[in-house]
Each structure stands twice: as C-alpha cells, then as structure tokens.
Design a protein around this motif. Sequence first.
Motif, PDB file in Angstrom:
ATOM      1  N   VAL A  75       0.573  -1.353  -0.462  1.00  0.00           N
ATOM      2  CA  VAL A  75       0.321   0.191   0.458  1.00  0.00           C
ATOM      3  C   VAL A  75       0.854   1.236  -0.474  1.00  0.00           C
ATOM      4  O   VAL A  75       0.389   2.470  -0.057  1.00  0.00           O
ATOM      5  N   CYS A  76       1.934   1.328   0.372  1.00  0.00           N
ATOM      6  CA  CYS A  76       3.324   2.052   0.479  1.00  0.00           C
ATOM      7  C   CYS A  76       4.357   1.997   0.197  1.00  0.00           C
ATOM      8  O   CYS A  76       4.624   0.800   0.744  1.00  0.00           O
ATOM      9  N   ALA A  77       4.895   2.452  -0.520  1.00  0.00           N
ATOM     10  CA  ALA A  77       6.438   2.141  -0.837  1.00  0.00           C
ATOM     11  C   ALA A  77       7.131   3.663  -0.412  1.00  0.00           C
ATOM     12  O   ALA A  77       7.062   4.844  -0.808  1.00  0.00           O
ATOM     13  N   PHE A  78       8.892   3.614  -0.069  1.00  0.00           N
ATOM     14  CA  PHE A  78       9.428   4.937  -0.122  1.00  0.00           C
ATOM     15  C   PHE A  78      10.995   4.316  -0.049  1.00  0.00           C
ATOM     16  O   PHE A  78      11.580   2.781   0.255  1.00  0.00           O
ATOM     17  N   ARG A  79      11.792   5.158   0.016  1.00  0.00           N
ATOM     18  CA  ARG A  79      13.305   5.142  -0.619  1.00  0.00           C
ATOM     19  C   ARG A  79      13.969   5.817   1.068  1.00  0.00           C
ATOM     20  O   ARG A  79      13.728   7.338   1.291  1.00  0.00           O
ATOM     21  N   MET A  80      15.274   5.846   1.640  1.00  0.00           N
ATOM     22  CA  MET A  80      15.665   6.272   2.520  1.00  0.00           C
ATOM     23  C   MET A  80      17.510   6.052   1.956  1.00  0.00           C
ATOM     24  O   MET A  80      17.792   4.830   1.533  1.00  0.00           O
ATOM     25  N   ALA A 109      22.552  12.654   8.134  1.00  0.00           N
ATOM     26  CA  ALA A 109      21.466  13.024   7.177  1.00  0.00           C
ATOM     27  C   ALA A 109      20.734  12.219   6.575  1.00  0.00           C
ATOM     28  O   ALA A 109      21.609  11.531   6.597  1.00  0.00           O
ATOM     29  N   MET A 110      19.103  12.499   5.903  1.00  0.00           N
ATOM     30  CA  MET A 110      18.643  11.250   5.543  1.00  0.00           C
ATOM     31  C   MET A 110      18.016  11.572   4.222  1.00  0.00           C
ATOM     32  O   MET A 110      17.001  12.522   4.699  1.00  0.00           O
ATOM     33  N   GLU A 111      18.039  11.189   3.222  1.00  0.00           N
ATOM     34  CA  GLU A 111      16.910  11.828   1.850  1.00  0.00           C
ATOM     35  C   GLU A 111      16.032  10.616   2.215  1.00  0.00           C
ATOM     36  O   GLU A 111      15.956   9.081   1.545  1.00  0.00           O
ATOM     37  N   ILE A 112      15.074  10.981   1.967  1.00  0.00           N
ATOM     38  CA  ILE A 112      13.778   9.919   1.780  1.00  0.00           C
ATOM     39  C   ILE A 112      12.857  10.840   0.705  1.00  0.00           C
ATOM     40  O   ILE A 112      13.055  12.203  -0.351  1.00  0.00           O
ATOM     41  N   GLY A 113      12.963   9.162   0.523  1.00  0.00           N
ATOM     42  CA  GLY A 113      12.700   9.711  -1.891  1.00  0.00           C
ATOM     43  C   GLY A 113      11.379   9.065  -2.226  1.00  0.00           C
ATOM     44  O   GLY A 113      10.763   7.808  -1.294  1.00  0.00           O
ATOM     45  N   ARG A 114      11.115   9.335  -3.362  1.00  0.00           N
ATOM     46  CA  ARG A 114       9.645   8.025  -4.440  1.00  0.00           C
ATOM     47  C   ARG A 114       9.022   7.715  -3.559  1.00  0.00           C
ATOM     48  O   ARG A 114       8.332   6.666  -3.666  1.00  0.00           O
ATOM     49  N   PHE A 115       8.400   8.661  -2.544  1.00  0.00           N
ATOM     50  CA  PHE A 115       7.591   7.986  -0.952  1.00  0.00           C
ATOM     51  C   PHE A 115       5.909   8.548  -2.052  1.00  0.00           C
ATOM     52  O   PHE A 115       5.573   9.203  -2.964  1.00  0.00           O
ATOM     53  N   GLY A 148      14.323  16.022   1.440  1.00  0.00           N
ATOM     54  CA  GLY A 148      13.510  14.863  -0.013  1.00  0.00           C
ATOM     55  C   GLY A 148      12.631  16.125  -1.054  1.00  0.00           C
ATOM     56  O   GLY A 148      13.020  17.485  -0.482  1.00  0.00           O
ATOM     57  N   CYS A 149      12.654  15.940  -1.442  1.00  0.00           N
ATOM     58  CA  CYS A 149      11.264  16.225  -2.486  1.00  0.00           C
ATOM     59  C   CYS A 149       9.695  16.318  -1.862  1.00  0.00           C
ATOM     60  O   CYS A 149       8.912  15.186  -2.726  1.00  0.00           O
ATOM     61  N   SER A 150       9.116  16.941  -2.267  1.00  0.00           N
ATOM     62  CA  SER A 150       7.931  17.424  -1.855  1.00  0.00           C
ATOM     63  C   SER A 150       7.369  17.596  -3.411  1.00  0.00           C
ATOM     64  O   SER A 150       7.212  18.130  -3.875  1.00  0.00           O
ATOM     65  N   PRO A 208      -0.389  15.814   1.309  1.00  0.00           N
ATOM     66  CA  PRO A 208      -0.207  15.349   2.184  1.00  0.00           C
ATOM     67  C   PRO A 208       0.973  14.607   3.181  1.00  0.00           C
ATOM     68  O   PRO A 208       1.776  15.666   4.574  1.00  0.00           O
ATOM     69  N   LEU A 209       2.367  14.365   2.434  1.00  0.00           N
ATOM     70  CA  LEU A 209       3.906  14.255   2.826  1.00  0.00           C
ATOM     71  C   LEU A 209       4.539  15.488   3.165  1.00  0.00           C
ATOM     72  O   LEU A 209       4.643  16.309   4.482  1.00  0.00           O
TER      73      LEU A 209
END
Length: 256
Positions: A75-80, A109-115, A148-150, A208-209
């Motif tokens: 139902v959801c995926a993202f990468r770190m 630091a941590m980049e969160i992406g492709r959420f 990250g990029c919103s 929402p993110l």
Amino acid sequence: MPEDPTNSDRLREAAIKTVEIGRYLARKAETDADVERAQALRARCFGLAAARDADVFDALCQHILIEDSATGALVCAFRMMPLRGDGLAVGYCAQFYDLSPLGVFEGEAMEIGRFCVEPERRDPDILRMAWGFITRHVEENGVGLLMGCSSFPGTEAARYLDTFALLKARHLAPPHMMPRIKAREVFRFAARLRRRPDNREGLRHMPPLLRSYLSMGGWVSDHAVVDREMNTLHVFTAVDVGAIPEARKRLLRAEA
C-alpha cells in the motif's frame, strides 16, 4: 552512476525492526523482488507508461514497504538514503537543487524519496505508519536532518498559488541554508508571488507528505522545480530533527 556517498552499508546493516500498527506492517525490502514491487507501485502512482520506475539511486537506498497485514498487498513504499557533508551533493535531490548551503549541517542526514501510496488507499494510518518507521530509524541511527522533494501533481503552478503563497509566508528555509537554483525550469514563487494566501485553499491543495514535514517544523526551498519527466512540481523540503516540537516527537514515538 553516483558514488555511494557515505553510510549506505551502515544503513543496510542497521537493526531496523519491523513496525506493525493495526492492519499495516512496515518492513525493509529484503529481496530484489521486494524492490521490484516498490518500483511497480511507484510507476502506477506516478502515472508512468513503464511497468516499473527505477533509477541509479535505487541501489544506494534502503527500500521500505508498507503492506496490508491481512492480504499482503503493498500500500506504500519509499526509500531512504544516508548522506553527510559533501555527500549531500550526490543524492537524488541534488540533481535539481544546489544544496551547497546545507553543507553547514555537520550531523547525519537522510534523504527520503519516491514516497508513494496506493491511489485507492486513502487511510491516514498509512502515513502515520510510514512516519513511525522513519522515527524509529532516525532514533536508532542518530539522524539529525531529514530531506527530500515534496511533489505536487502536474506541472502547472496556477492551481497551487495559495499553497505556494502559504509556503512563502510561513515555511521558507533559513536564509543560510536556502537551496539555490540548479534546475533549468523552476517557478520562483517566493520572488514572484505578492498575494496574501487563502490558508484554507493553501492547505487543501498541499500534498499530505508536505503537510507532515511542515507539522514537524520543516521548511522548503524558495522555488519549485518543474519536473516534466515525472509530471510534477516539487519543492525541496527538510526537517531539523532537533527542532521538532516535543509534543510532535511524542506522537511520532507513539507510532514507532
């Protein structure tokens, strides 16, 4: 292909536990098949013609899956992706933004992406589950900056003017950490907009993110990148973990 900038081995080896809340379970991808499922969900959510959305950064990231415990449906995926110091310049976001001002940040630091969330699932528990997992990882690994990029659907800024005006009024990055323009096509909302935001409309059109980031004291770049390949507008977004309000931290820990 970008070099592995810092601590991806440490991220892969970190003792990130499975998180289960209600009907959902969050876990790290363990096989190539897990990553391919995440890539397929990304392609559907981003409206791509390809069966899977994949890029060179996937190999440098830890992929997180959130599944329906009863059915196993994704139902959801993202990468770190872990970054530090000069490593900020080789992350995904650095393709679009000049992040050299963030070099003043000395911690992890941590980049969160492709959420992405399955479009047919509109359960707010999914987003809470994701932040619960991220919170656990942040605390176990001493991460001090989330970034990250919103993204906003589509590439036309007109429908989001109240949102951008709200970001300008309340949520711009500190001047000494403001990302500089790097992409060829951008909407410089902080420089161009002179309108007073309609807060209700601004929040209604805010992804929402991004709202989650801002609720933790997050901030954004002063311009949005027009990404025609992904059919989105996006703003660089970051959160100083140490500056998150204590009440919000307690809520996040409760989900973790």
